[in-house]
Design a protein around this motif. Sequence first.
Motif, PDB file in Angstrom:
ATOM      1  N   THR A   1       0.870  -1.172   0.000  1.00 13.40           N
ATOM      2  CA  THR A   1       0.000   0.000   0.000  1.00 13.40           C
ATOM      3  C   THR A   1       0.908   1.224   0.000  1.00 13.40           C
ATOM      4  OG1 THR A   1      -1.620  -1.227   1.314  1.00 13.40           O
ATOM      5  CG2 THR A   1      -1.895   1.168   1.176  1.00 13.40           C
ATOM      6  N   LYS A   2       0.934   1.910  -1.103  1.00 17.08           N
ATOM      7  CA  LYS A   2       1.913   2.983  -1.300  1.00 17.08           C
ATOM      8  C   LYS A   2       1.309   4.360  -1.064  1.00 17.08           C
ATOM      9  CE  LYS A   2       5.257   4.792  -4.662  1.00 17.08           C
ATOM     10  NZ  LYS A   2       5.806   4.682  -6.034  1.00 17.08           N
TER      11      LYS A   2
ATOM     12  N   ASN B   1      -3.114   0.673  -3.493  1.00 17.36           N
ATOM     13  CA  ASN B   1      -2.539  -0.654  -3.265  1.00 17.36           C
ATOM     14  C   ASN B   1      -2.398  -1.414  -4.577  1.00 17.36           C
ATOM     15  OD1 ASN B   1      -5.044  -1.837  -3.862  1.00 17.36           O
ATOM     16  ND2 ASN B   1      -5.637  -1.979  -1.698  1.00 17.36           N
ATOM     17  N   GLU B   2      -1.821  -2.604  -4.502  1.00 15.39           N
ATOM     18  CA  GLU B   2      -1.530  -3.368  -5.712  1.00 15.39           C
ATOM     19  C   GLU B   2      -2.766  -4.011  -6.316  1.00 15.39           C
ATOM     20  OE1 GLU B   2       1.732  -6.022  -4.975  1.00 15.39           O
ATOM     21  OE2 GLU B   2       3.182  -4.382  -4.861  1.00 15.39           O
ATOM     22  N   GLN B   3      -3.887  -3.942  -5.604  1.00 14.09           N
ATOM     23  CA  GLN B   3      -5.153  -4.424  -6.159  1.00 14.09           C
ATOM     24  C   GLN B   3      -5.875  -3.323  -6.934  1.00 14.09           C
ATOM     25  OE1 GLN B   3      -4.289  -5.300  -2.775  1.00 14.09           O
ATOM     26  NE2 GLN B   3      -3.477  -7.093  -3.834  1.00 14.09           N
ATOM     27  N   GLY B   4      -5.245  -2.170  -7.035  1.00 13.57           N
ATOM     28  CA  GLY B   4      -5.843  -1.065  -7.767  1.00 13.57           C
ATOM     29  C   GLY B   4      -6.763  -0.199  -6.947  1.00 13.57           C
ATOM     30  N   GLU B   5      -6.888  -0.509  -5.644  1.00 10.47           N
ATOM     31  CA  GLU B   5      -7.721   0.309  -4.776  1.00 10.47           C
ATOM     32  C   GLU B   5      -6.948   1.553  -4.348  1.00 10.47           C
ATOM     33  OE1 GLU B   5     -10.147  -3.271  -2.503  1.00 10.47           O
ATOM     34  OE2 GLU B   5      -8.131  -2.744  -1.823  1.00 10.47           O
TER      35      GLU B   5
ATOM     36  N   GLN C   1      10.980   1.902  -9.670  1.00  4.07           N
ATOM     37  CA  GLN C   1       9.674   1.807  -9.032  1.00  4.07           C
ATOM     38  C   GLN C   1       9.381   0.410  -8.498  1.00  4.07           C
ATOM     39  OE1 GLN C   1       7.199   4.219  -8.417  1.00  4.07           O
ATOM     40  NE2 GLN C   1       8.903   5.612  -8.877  1.00  4.07           N
ATOM     41  N   ASP C   2       9.905  -0.625  -9.177  1.00  2.00           N
ATOM     42  CA  ASP C   2       9.581  -2.001  -8.776  1.00  2.00           C
ATOM     43  C   ASP C   2      10.614  -2.604  -7.829  1.00  2.00           C
ATOM     44  OD1 ASP C   2      11.636  -2.150 -10.561  1.00  2.00           O
ATOM     45  OD2 ASP C   2      10.745  -3.719 -11.823  1.00  2.00           O
ATOM     46  N   PHE C   3      11.508  -1.783  -7.273  1.00  2.00           N
ATOM     47  CA  PHE C   3      12.567  -2.306  -6.403  1.00  2.00           C
ATOM     48  C   PHE C   3      11.950  -3.001  -5.188  1.00  2.00           C
ATOM     49  CE2 PHE C   3      15.821  -2.384  -3.216  1.00  2.00           C
ATOM     50  CZ  PHE C   3      17.013  -2.528  -3.909  1.00  2.00           C
TER      51      PHE C   3
END
Length: 815
Positions: A175-176, A194-198, A285-287
């Motif tokens: 959750t960024k 978050n990674e679910q697009g929420e 970004q994906d580190f």
Amino acid sequence: MAQVPTKARAVIIGGGVIGCSVAYHLAKLGWKEVVLLERKQLTSGTTWHAAGLIAQLRASANMTKLAKYSQELYGNLEAETGVATGFKRCGSITVALTEERKEEIFRQAAMARAFGVDVEEISPAEVKAKYEHLNIEGVTGGVWLPLDGQGDPANIALALAKGARQMGAQVLERTKAMGVTRQGRRITSVKWENEQGESGSIDCENVINCGGMWGHEVGRMLGMNVPLHACEHFYIVTEAIAGLAQMPVLRVPDECAYYKEDAGKMLLGAFEPVSKPWAMDGIPQDFEFDQLPEDFDHFEPILASAVARMPMLAEAGIHTFFNGPESFTPDDAYHLGFAPEMDNVWVAAGFNSVGIQSAGGAGQALAQWMDAGQKPFDLGDVDISRMQPFQGNKHYLFERSKETLGLLYADHFPYLQKNTARGVRRSPFHHHLKENGAVFGELAGWERANWFASEGQDPSYAYSWKRQNFFENVATEHKAVRENLGLYDMSSFGKIRVEGPDACAFMNYIGGGQYDVPLGKIVYTQFLNEGAGIEADVTVTRMAETAYLVVTPAATRLADQTWMMRHKGAFNVVITDVTSGEAVLAVMGPNSRKLLEMVSPNDFNNNSNPFGTAQEIELGMGMARVHRVTYVGELGWEVYVSSDMAAHAFETLWEAGQNLNAKLCGMHMMDSCRIEKGFRHFGHDITCEDHVLEAGLGFAIKTDKPDFIGRDSVLRKKETGLNMRMLQFKLMDPEPLLYHNEPVIRDGKIVGFLSSGSYGHHLGRAIGLGYVPCAGETIADILSSTYEIDVAGTRVNAEVSLKPMYDPSGARTKV
């Protein structure tokens, strides 16, 4: 997945060991609605690949206190949370390969004892007995700390996170924090995805930047400056070594190496002198749990020395060659505290490869600061407000970070200067000083003349723990100021203008002195906190009915101005940094009046310009303002001149000074003279935890004023009596040198440590200042004791005094 709340008392950005510690300690203090946001998975930045060394010894009393707390916390965390931390008190050994390094680590050991750390100086043979695998050829000595240890970095963080959850905090992974809503100097909400697009936002009262190597980027998002830069950090792990048992952590700083036994394997890490900055264009970004490319050529010199130092490595295969990023700050101290630019933003980041050993204490200190609204004790070493705005410049950080990684294991000589990223801030006199042999040091980015080389002398430092190459130069400068005439540049000192209809009332509220004084009057005073601890040590000049000039130390200008801004309240004033607008040349010594009379038609006698007053003057063909004050204890003036006329003013004064045999002087001379006079140095002798009366500065506090910050605490202390007194110490042996933190021994027992030290060239001995416990004692009791100072393990007899040992009446400043 856990539901993200819509409001929180505190939002922590970053789920490394630091963020987890802050969450744990806020929850432990009873804070509800604490939310930690981690962009990927906990520990996936730098925590997961840390070496996990846990040491207590740091550079100052309070940093050691925090490190001690960390190892105590980790020792109990597993029982509290059920998460195995891998913490072992296996002890640590630091060895020296030179006499200079031996003195450094023995001084550190003496300091550690004063701070209550279990420590022992050991011989090369004793090093060998504790570390059988070590080749002790060239070893000159060592230091043994039996309670140091090592642990599993990721699990320590996970244990802290679990402890935080158990006490009600929410820890949200993947959750960024994407942005913030800002209202003036406050963050009102943090936007997340978050990674679910929420996505959504959290209304919040406080935001804490624990972004690690992302701390600079997160700081920009939050409106604060967090200077740090990632560097590549290397270590290798061997294959299993038959018969290898648990060993102490070993540091060989002269070979830039540390060693840790881990599950029958040996880990060898390095802090090489010239490091490799990483991610100048930003961290990918994906580190997540990523490694950097191997660079064996870069690591090979460290490995070659290590194989000779620990021969069993020659037979052991390399299981892992690891390269991962770590963040480093411009001065190798981490960032902690309240953002100067914002009113509800905090930071704990930039831990310079000591994050595991620092996390517990740093998390606790920040949580206490946030909870109480003031620092639990002096944190000046790491307070983010010490950083200057320009130090967030990416090019500056890239250049400086090449050096700062290696400085962790470099010799920590007194007066050691950084070599990289220099020349950013220069006074208007810089060129003139350089032409005359100035050797510059750097403070807060300012290039300052520390001493002046003689004709034919190499104008650079040759470092040592003994007398350095500038010792006689400073003695000559000191003599000039004491007996004749010296000039030195004070342009770097902070200048803050306070003006407006409420300027007088505001100054009388924020400061302990009396500021309702005639125009031109200079008031030396302190800004106090509610406990009468010293937040700033300043001189204040009334420039007009509604304007004051506040002069502060160079390194604390931002902190002091921030303190003033935060206490502005409803006062109708404007507070402005005007440091760069005026250059300042100090003219000091018995012939200073004579020099000024040669270049100006104005009067400098005691009637026209008594001590503690300022006046506008003609100087050469220009104008200036002279402040009759001194930090060296002699007759003298500080000459303030607008930057456009500075060169002319210098040339005028210097040319006339040739007829008086004037001497250009540096900051080392100023420190030597001020300590003879017993003048306090902010950040060393006086800090936010030192009561102004115990610091011996009660004369500067005017309690007949009805209301100022800290007044009640001053009055209470007057009633209850002092617990500590600051004494001046003079070594009886003229040879040893004092710097600071040397233990003070009273009647055979350690009772404290020196807050500052320097060589008093007029008094012919090393001089120190330091606090001694005195509850219930008379001054006669204190002075009748026998005192010694521990210098690198050797006790040296010392004379003590409550009054300045040089010119105790102050007569020389007022002639």
